[in-house]
Design an enzyme around this catalytic site. Structure first.
Site, PDB file in Angstrom:
ATOM      1  N   ASP A  33      17.727  -0.334   1.527  1.00 48.16           N
ATOM      2  CA  ASP A  33      16.476   0.081   1.813  1.00 48.16           C
ATOM      3  C   ASP A  33      16.105   1.233   0.604  1.00 48.16           C
ATOM      4  N   ASP A  59      16.340  -0.052  -4.525  1.00 40.70           N
ATOM      5  CA  ASP A  59      15.240  -0.949  -4.500  1.00 40.70           C
ATOM      6  C   ASP A  59      15.653  -2.180  -4.686  1.00 40.70           C
ATOM      7  N   ALA A  82      12.587  -6.276   3.365  1.00 36.17           N
ATOM      8  CA  ALA A  82      11.889  -5.187   2.513  1.00 36.17           C
ATOM      9  C   ALA A  82      10.633  -5.873   2.059  1.00 36.17           C
ATOM     10  N   GLU A  84       6.296  -4.342   1.255  1.00 37.36           N
ATOM     11  CA  GLU A  84       5.177  -3.277   1.517  1.00 37.36           C
ATOM     12  C   GLU A  84       4.332  -4.145   2.389  1.00 37.36           C
ATOM     13  N   THR A 125       5.516 -13.978   7.458  1.00 33.53           N
ATOM     14  CA  THR A 125       4.336 -13.625   8.130  1.00 33.53           C
ATOM     15  C   THR A 125       3.407 -14.708   8.513  1.00 33.53           C
ATOM     16  N   ASP A 126       2.560 -14.741   9.769  1.00 32.47           N
ATOM     17  CA  ASP A 126       1.638 -15.854   9.963  1.00 32.47           C
ATOM     18  C   ASP A 126       0.533 -15.551   9.153  1.00 32.47           C
ATOM     19  N   GLU A 127       0.276 -14.407   8.454  1.00 38.42           N
ATOM     20  CA  GLU A 127      -0.944 -13.993   7.670  1.00 38.42           C
ATOM     21  C   GLU A 127      -0.844 -15.015   6.446  1.00 38.42           C
ATOM     22  N   TYR A 153      -1.778  -8.227   0.267  1.00 33.01           N
ATOM     23  CA  TYR A 153      -0.614  -8.359   1.046  1.00 33.01           C
ATOM     24  C   TYR A 153      -0.187  -9.667   1.380  1.00 33.01           C
ATOM     25  N   LYS A 157       3.067 -12.266   0.268  1.00 36.71           N
ATOM     26  CA  LYS A 157       4.048 -12.748   1.126  1.00 36.71           C
ATOM     27  C   LYS A 157       4.005 -14.349   0.828  1.00 36.71           C
ATOM     28  N   ASN A 183       4.101  -8.037  15.388  1.00 30.80           N
ATOM     29  CA  ASN A 183       5.170  -7.410  16.329  1.00 30.80           C
ATOM     30  C   ASN A 183       4.660  -6.194  16.869  1.00 30.80           C
ATOM     31  N   PRO A 208     -10.039   4.556  15.878  1.00 29.39           N
ATOM     32  CA  PRO A 208     -10.967   3.959  14.950  1.00 29.39           C
ATOM     33  C   PRO A 208     -10.658   2.430  14.933  1.00 29.39           C
ATOM     34  N   VAL A 209     -11.436   1.767  15.552  1.00 34.09           N
ATOM     35  CA  VAL A 209     -11.416   0.546  15.758  1.00 34.09           C
ATOM     36  C   VAL A 209     -12.335  -0.432  14.578  1.00 34.09           C
TER      37      VAL A 209
HETATM   38  P1  NAD Z   1       7.864  -1.544   7.615  1.00 33.58           P
HETATM   39  O1  NAD Z   1       6.763  -1.405   6.593  1.00 33.58           O
HETATM   40  O2  NAD Z   1       7.961  -1.087   8.743  1.00 33.58           O
HETATM   41  O3  NAD Z   1       9.012  -1.567   6.709  1.00 33.58           O
HETATM   42  C1  NAD Z   1       9.463  -2.088   5.419  1.00 33.58           C
HETATM   43  C2  NAD Z   1      10.679  -1.507   4.949  1.00 33.58           C
HETATM   44  O4  NAD Z   1      11.024  -1.992   3.563  1.00 33.58           O
HETATM   45  C3  NAD Z   1      10.716   0.096   4.771  1.00 33.58           C
HETATM   46  O5  NAD Z   1      12.127   0.663   5.245  1.00 33.58           O
HETATM   47  C4  NAD Z   1      10.777   0.202   3.332  1.00 33.58           C
HETATM   48  O6  NAD Z   1      11.423   1.485   2.875  1.00 33.58           O
HETATM   49  C5  NAD Z   1      11.427  -0.898   2.799  1.00 33.58           C
HETATM   50  N1  NAD Z   1      11.038  -1.155   1.343  1.00 33.58           N
HETATM   51  C6  NAD Z   1       9.761  -1.338   0.845  1.00 33.58           C
HETATM   52  N2  NAD Z   1       9.966  -1.734  -0.270  1.00 33.58           N
HETATM   53  C7  NAD Z   1      11.199  -1.665  -0.743  1.00 33.58           C
HETATM   54  C8  NAD Z   1      11.935  -1.938  -1.766  1.00 33.58           C
HETATM   55  N3  NAD Z   1      11.267  -2.251  -3.208  1.00 33.58           N
HETATM   56  N4  NAD Z   1      13.442  -2.017  -1.767  1.00 33.58           N
HETATM   57  C9  NAD Z   1      13.939  -1.757  -0.667  1.00 33.58           C
HETATM   58  N5  NAD Z   1      13.159  -1.417   0.417  1.00 33.58           N
HETATM   59  C10 NAD Z   1      11.992  -1.465   0.443  1.00 33.58           C
HETATM   60  O7  NAD Z   1       7.701  -3.350   7.698  1.00 33.58           O
HETATM   61  P2  NAD Z   1       7.980  -4.059   8.961  1.00 33.58           P
HETATM   62  O8  NAD Z   1       6.776  -3.948   9.901  1.00 33.58           O
HETATM   63  O9  NAD Z   1       9.131  -3.829   9.652  1.00 33.58           O
HETATM   64  O10 NAD Z   1       8.154  -5.573   8.507  1.00 33.58           O
HETATM   65  C11 NAD Z   1       9.392  -5.972   7.843  1.00 33.58           C
HETATM   66  C12 NAD Z   1       9.129  -7.538   7.391  1.00 33.58           C
HETATM   67  O11 NAD Z   1       8.456  -8.282   8.376  1.00 33.58           O
HETATM   68  C13 NAD Z   1       8.125  -7.679   6.233  1.00 33.58           C
HETATM   69  O12 NAD Z   1       8.738  -8.287   5.395  1.00 33.58           O
HETATM   70  C14 NAD Z   1       6.753  -8.023   6.844  1.00 33.58           C
HETATM   71  O13 NAD Z   1       5.960  -8.637   6.012  1.00 33.58           O
HETATM   72  C15 NAD Z   1       7.162  -8.729   7.935  1.00 33.58           C
HETATM   73  N6  NAD Z   1       6.565  -8.850   9.063  1.00 33.58           N
HETATM   74  C16 NAD Z   1       6.111  -8.033   9.759  1.00 33.58           C
HETATM   75  C17 NAD Z   1       5.201  -8.121  10.976  1.00 33.58           C
HETATM   76  C18 NAD Z   1       4.849  -7.101  11.717  1.00 33.58           C
HETATM   77  O14 NAD Z   1       4.004  -7.337  12.603  1.00 33.58           O
HETATM   78  N7  NAD Z   1       5.002  -5.640  11.445  1.00 33.58           N
HETATM   79  C19 NAD Z   1       5.061  -9.664  11.393  1.00 33.58           C
HETATM   80  C20 NAD Z   1       5.497 -10.443  10.652  1.00 33.58           C
HETATM   81  C21 NAD Z   1       6.271 -10.323   9.408  1.00 33.58           C
HETATM   82  O1  DAU Z   2       0.474 -11.017  11.751  1.00 31.57           O
HETATM   83  C1  DAU Z   2       1.524 -10.468  11.135  1.00 31.57           C
HETATM   84  C2  DAU Z   2       1.182  -8.985  10.404  1.00 31.57           C
HETATM   85  O2  DAU Z   2       0.770  -7.920  11.441  1.00 31.57           O
HETATM   86  C3  DAU Z   2       2.355  -8.641   9.427  1.00 31.57           C
HETATM   87  O3  DAU Z   2       2.430  -9.498   8.403  1.00 31.57           O
HETATM   88  C4  DAU Z   2       1.781  -7.321   8.862  1.00 31.57           C
HETATM   89  O4  DAU Z   2       2.884  -6.695   8.050  1.00 31.57           O
HETATM   90  C5  DAU Z   2       1.369  -6.415  10.014  1.00 31.57           C
HETATM   91  O5  DAU Z   2       0.963  -4.943   9.403  1.00 31.57           O
HETATM   92  C6  DAU Z   2       0.406  -6.808  10.885  1.00 31.57           C
HETATM   93  O6  DAU Z   2      -0.779  -6.965  10.280  1.00 31.57           O
HETATM   94  P1  DAU Z   2      -2.207  -6.624  10.806  1.00 31.57           P
HETATM   95  O7  DAU Z   2      -3.190  -6.308   9.594  1.00 31.57           O
HETATM   96  O8  DAU Z   2      -2.623  -7.742  11.852  1.00 31.57           O
HETATM   97  O9  DAU Z   2      -1.717  -5.077  11.614  1.00 31.57           O
HETATM   98  P2  DAU Z   2      -2.597  -3.892  11.766  1.00 31.57           P
HETATM   99  O10 DAU Z   2      -1.758  -3.092  12.875  1.00 31.57           O
HETATM  100  O11 DAU Z   2      -2.624  -3.285  10.699  1.00 31.57           O
HETATM  101  O12 DAU Z   2      -3.853  -4.320  12.273  1.00 31.57           O
HETATM  102  C7  DAU Z   2      -3.836  -4.959  13.537  1.00 31.57           C
HETATM  103  C8  DAU Z   2      -5.464  -5.311  13.815  1.00 31.57           C
HETATM  104  O13 DAU Z   2      -6.127  -3.918  14.369  1.00 31.57           O
HETATM  105  C9  DAU Z   2      -6.257  -5.919  12.758  1.00 31.57           C
HETATM  106  O14 DAU Z   2      -7.303  -6.768  13.204  1.00 31.57           O
HETATM  107  C10 DAU Z   2      -6.930  -4.539  12.056  1.00 31.57           C
HETATM  108  C11 DAU Z   2      -7.089  -3.652  13.398  1.00 31.57           C
HETATM  109  N1  DAU Z   2      -7.086  -2.200  13.255  1.00 31.57           N
HETATM  110  C12 DAU Z   2      -5.879  -1.751  12.457  1.00 31.57           C
HETATM  111  C13 DAU Z   2      -5.792  -0.238  12.262  1.00 31.57           C
HETATM  112  C14 DAU Z   2      -4.814   0.378  11.739  1.00 31.57           C
HETATM  113  C15 DAU Z   2      -8.216  -1.456  13.523  1.00 31.57           C
HETATM  114  O15 DAU Z   2      -9.212  -1.917  14.198  1.00 31.57           O
HETATM  115  N2  DAU Z   2      -7.910  -0.057  13.495  1.00 31.57           N
HETATM  116  C16 DAU Z   2      -6.991   0.398  12.795  1.00 31.57           C
HETATM  117  O16 DAU Z   2      -6.883   1.823  12.590  1.00 31.57           O
END
Ligand code: NAD
Ligand code: DAU
Length: 340
Positions: A33, A59, A82, A84, A125-127, A153, A157, A183, A208-209
């Site tokens: 990481d 990295d 890993a 962003e 991701t589903d995105e 983003y 992906k 998640n 903030p919605v």
């Molecule tokens: P997060 O942002 O919490 O964690 C990302 C981690 O990657 C951090 O520890 C960061 O330090 C590390 N990282 C970033 N750039 C790096 C680099 N260049 N080299 C090494 N390490 C690096 O992310 P998360 O929410 O845990 O998501 C993890 C993975 O799952 C991502 O690939 C994301 O696209 C995917 N994902 C997330 C969700 C969600 O709801 N959070 C859902 C579906 C898929």
């Molecule tokens: O669907 C999987 C994705 O879910 C992952 O790939 C991304 O890494 C993860 O960040 C997440 O993306 P979202 O954009 O869906 O998550 P976020 O928590 O940023 O936002 C969830 C919803 O809430 C979205 O519709 C935006 C809204 N939102 C978010 C924030 C941070 C608000 O209304 N207010 C807020 O302050």
């Protein structure tokens, strides 16, 4: 068995490391990481001294460093978390998203080709499928839904996913991809919807919605995602994509109201702010493939998972207070300063 878990100091990666160390005490887990703003080493403090765990700050774009680690560890499996991961940050500055999410993925797969691997797993991701309309509740994302991204983003992906499938077809690399829905659970970074709302509500700050709050996300408890990846890397077919999600669609506004209710906070804290640019309306996963092929089903119902999650934030204040008092505060001001 040695598994390199990249991004293991982040939200899902850390939960996956805990899951794997619990399930397979004879495996060696190496966490790679970079520790960006989203990586928090304190998350891993409970496993740092385990004899079968190693943390390496690196990295994934650092080709020499990645190759050296592969030479030392001879991993059987690489699971790439890993990335962003925050959509709003990608709208502010896409460049690091392209670098880490696309170039970093190719560096890891090049190392897998060079040193040999049993499985390279890409956590996607589903995105990548874009969004679905609110007035068509009959529509779901399947693995054959065309990629149709909205944000820098999700585009980064999707680019990585295409590269992973190309490495399979062109070089025969044994890959798999999981595309999961949103998640939630412990160690979720406080810039994302659920932890942000819990933490703000606790401090009686505005909630903030974005836009009208009607956008729908399909929420999955993080441990269920970890179990899905565990199954895919052990039993999933090479070259395949698996959607992961539990049919748990919720409107953002209903989640925020639920958090207010659970914490005994007034809904008057809810503040509607300018919408996210290109804001996806609805995500909804069809998990039929992973269910029928691998027997996966979610175990945690949202009503239980959200209570566990809120409880976790109440009992782990040190974890998030350290984050909130750091760089995150500047980011918060930049993000929300002129939004209301
Ligand atoms: P997060 O942002 O919490 O964690 C990302 C981690 O990657 C951090 O520890 C960061 O330090 C590390 N990282 C970033 N750039 C790096 C680099 N260049 N080299 C090494 N390490 C690096 O992310 P998360 O929410 O845990 O998501 C993890 C993975 O799952 C991502 O690939 C994301 O696209 C995917 N994902 C997330 C969700 C969600 O709801 N959070 C859902 C579906 C898929
Ligand atoms: O669907 C999987 C994705 O879910 C992952 O790939 C991304 O890494 C993860 O960040 C997440 O993306 P979202 O954009 O869906 O998550 P976020 O928590 O940023 O936002 C969830 C919803 O809430 C979205 O519709 C935006 C809204 N939102 C978010 C924030 C941070 C608000 O209304 N207010 C807020 O302050």
């Amino acid at each position: 068995m040695t598994i390199i878990v990249t991004g293991g100091a982040g939200f899902i990666g850390s939960n996956f490391i805990f899951h794997m160390l619990r399930q397979y005490p004879d495996y060696r887990i190496v966490c790679l990481d970079k520790l960006t703003y989203a990586g928090n080493l304190s998350t891993l403090k409970g496993v740092m001294d385990a004899p079968n765990f190693r943390f390496v700050r690196l990295d994934i774009c650092d080709r020499e460093g990645v190759n050296a680690l592969f030479e030392e560890e001879h991993p059987d499996i690489v699971v790439n978390f890993a990335a962003e991961s925050h959509v709003d940050r990608s709208i502010e500055d896409p460049s690091v998203f392209l670098q880490t999410n696309i170039i970093g993925t190719s560096v890891l797969m090049d190392a897998c080709r060079k040193y040999g691997i049993r499985r390279y797993h890409q956590v996607s991701t589903d995105e990548v499928y874009g969004d679905l309309p609110l007035d068509r509740p009959d529509l779901f994302f399947t693995e054959t839904t065309p990629l149709h991204t909205s944000s820098p983003y999700s585009s980064s992906k999707a680019g990585a996913d295409l590269l992973v499938l190309a490495y399979h077809r062109t070089f025969g690399l044994p890959v798999s991809i999981s595309r999961c829905s949103n998640n939630y659970g412990p160690y979720h970074f406080p810039e994302k919807l659920i932890p942000l709302m819990i933490i703000n509500a606790l401090a009686d700050k505005p909630l903030p919605v974005y836009g009208t709050g009607e956008n729908v996300r399909d929420w999955l408890y993080v441990e269920d995602h970890c179990r899905a990846i565990d199954l895919i890397i052990h039993k999933g077919r090479e070259g395949e994509v698996y959607n992961v999600g539990g049919h748990n669609e919720m409107r953002n506004i209903d989640i925020v109201k639920l958090i207010c209710k659970t914490l005994g906070k007034p809904e008057s804290l809810i503040t509607y702010v300018a919408d996210r640019k290109g804001h996806d309306m609805r995500y909804a996963i069809d998990p039929t493939k992973i269910h029928t092929e691998l027997g996966w089903l979610p175990e945690t119902k949202f009503c239980d998972g959200i209570q566990k999650t809120i409880e976790w934030y109440l009992t782990h204040r040190d974890w998030w207070q350290e984050i909130v008092s750091g760089e995150y505060r500047n980011y918060y001001a930049r993000m929300y300063g002129d939004r209301t």
